[in-house]
Design a protein around this motif. Structure first.
Motif: not given
Ligand code: FAD
Ligand code: PYC
Length: 393
Positions: A328-330, A336, A359, A365, A370, A373, A375
């Motif tokens: 995941s991104k942050t 990441y 990503t 992603p 996806a 993640n 979230n």
């Protein structure tokens, strides 16, 4: 096999963690996304974390669509990995069997097999007689939890763990990736919501793209950037026997009695347990686990009763509440995470590297990761794979 360069002052991308996932990420970043100025920073030696400590079971028979697609993407990459890396990772598709010992196991496994088949996976139910044909040494009846059948994935198997790290490292090095061993990242530096670089035991190294792939130690690194990850770090233990002639040519796991076994090419039985019941960073084995695991083993395979065990060890696995990973991104630009693989990330090594590289390179992603993640722990869209994890978390 690869260079040992001193770190440059800055890189286009830094990968923290020289395990299989970190090295695969650097390889695919360079090969597929044209990023050439990359460093992999490893606090010990390559593969000294869980990559070199795991029992190498590879399969993709996970329950939910998101996981089945993620792990099968990886399994497909395994099928061509030796040729992709021009290095023999000794991938052996000898099949993986998960034993059912009670009605609940049967229902859960048949449900998962149906879900797997809808997703095009080679997952099937086998009877006790079929198990006996594949593993004649197994005691199926005269034990506390009799064997009632099993879920089987023929394309599953094992690979040589070190070779995976070495193969990715050699090819990444050839493309110019700096692999920096014995260099610990002490903290991740951020400014104004963006990542700036890492403070290491060899000084500050600048980068505005940082991928953290530090397995059981990820939450410690995340905390230095002010991020709290939903991870628990627990030891997971394994042991090997003295080498013997070929006696078992598939992988057998049992969640109910909690022991699993395969035979390595050297002839050792590779045996593992569930996670320790408490959080810790101890990479050593403990006698209680040997006793419990061997007790279950000898009940299932009485012929192992006279064997000697040679080595035992532990690795620190990072476990998410839903037993699924994070790729995941942050909330911090350029930072990441690839973590939370718990007891089952070795099988994902090539796929995880491929998707994490995507990503990082695109700041978005891939559709296959996806759902994984960060979230999801806020939205509640969890991907609960405790059943398919097959090794107690
Ligand atoms: P690692 O190989 O642990 O790499 C992370 C690296 O980060 C380490 O080398 C570490 O030294 C480095 N690092 C940490 N902190 C820092 C820092 N501050 N600075 C620089 N470097 C740092 N999975 C399966 O699919 N099948 C199995 O059969 C299986 N069996 C297992 C059995 C055991 C006993 C264990 C412990 C795990 C098992 N797993 C299995 C899980 C699997 O090993 C892991 O999910 C996987 O190897 C994780 O790979 P990685 O590259 O992310 O982590
Ligand atoms: O995820 O299949 C797995 C596994 C087996 C042993 C440890 N993890």
């Amino acid at each position: 096999m690869w260079r040992s360069p001193e770190p440059k002052k800055s890189y286009e991308a830094i990968i923290i963690g020289g395990g299989g996932h970190g090295l695969a990420t650097a390889y695919y970043l360079s090969k597929e996304h044209g990023i050439k100025n990359i460093a992999v920073i490893e606090k010990g030696w390559l593969g000294s974390g869980n990559t070199g400590r795991n029992t190498t079971i590879i399969r993709s028979n996970y329950l939910w669509n998101e996981s089945a697609f993620l792990y099968d993407h990886s399994l497909k990459l395994w099928e061509n990995l030796s040729s992709e890396l021009n290095y023999n990772v000794m991938f052996s598709q000898r099949g993986v069997m998960n034993l059912a010992h009670n009605e609940h196991d049967i229902k859960e496994m048949k449900r998962r097999i149906s879900a797997n088949r809808l997703n095009g996976l080679d997952s099937l139910w086998i009877s006790k007689n079929e198990i006996k044909k594949l593993v004649p040494i197994m005691n199926t009846d005269n034990l506390r939890y009799p064997v009632l059948g099993a879920a089987f994935q023929p394309r599953g198997g094992v690979a040589r763990h070190d070779a995976v790290a070495w193969g990715f490292a050699m090819r990444a090095d050839e493309m110019g990736v700096d692999i920096i061993q014995n260099c610990e990242v002490k903290s991740i530096k951020t400014n104004n919501g963006k990542v700036e670089g890492v403070e290491t035991s060899k000084g500050f190294i600048r980068s505005n793209k940082i991928g953290v792939v530090a397995s059981g130690h990820t939450s410690i690194l995340a905390a230095t950037a002010g991020i709290k990850l939903p991870l628990q770090s627990r030891p997971l233990q394994a042991l090997v026997s003295e080498p013997i002639k070929p006696i078992i040519d598939t992988v057998v796991m049992s969640n109910a009695v909690h022991a699993y076994v395969s035979q390595s090419d050297k002839g050792e039985l590779v045996i593992g347990a569930g996670t320790d019941g408490y959080n810790s960073f101890t990479q050593r084995g403990g006698y209680n686990i040997v006793e419990d695991t061997i007790r279950a083993m000898v009940e299932l395979y009485p012929i192992f009763g006279k064997m000697k065990m040679l080595r035992q060890w532990g690795g620190i696995v990072d476990i998410c509440p839903d037993a699924s990973p994070i790729i995941s991104k942050t909330s911090i630009k350029g930072l990441y995470f690839n973590c939370g693989w718990g007891t089952g990330g070795f099988k994902a090594t090539p796929g995880s590297g491929d998707l994490f590289a995507h990503t990082i390179a695109n700041d978005e992603p891939h559709k296959l990761n996806a759902a994984f993640n960060l979230n999801r722990f806020v939205s509640g869209d969890l991907v609960d794979e405790h059943g398919a994890a097959a090794v107690a978390h």
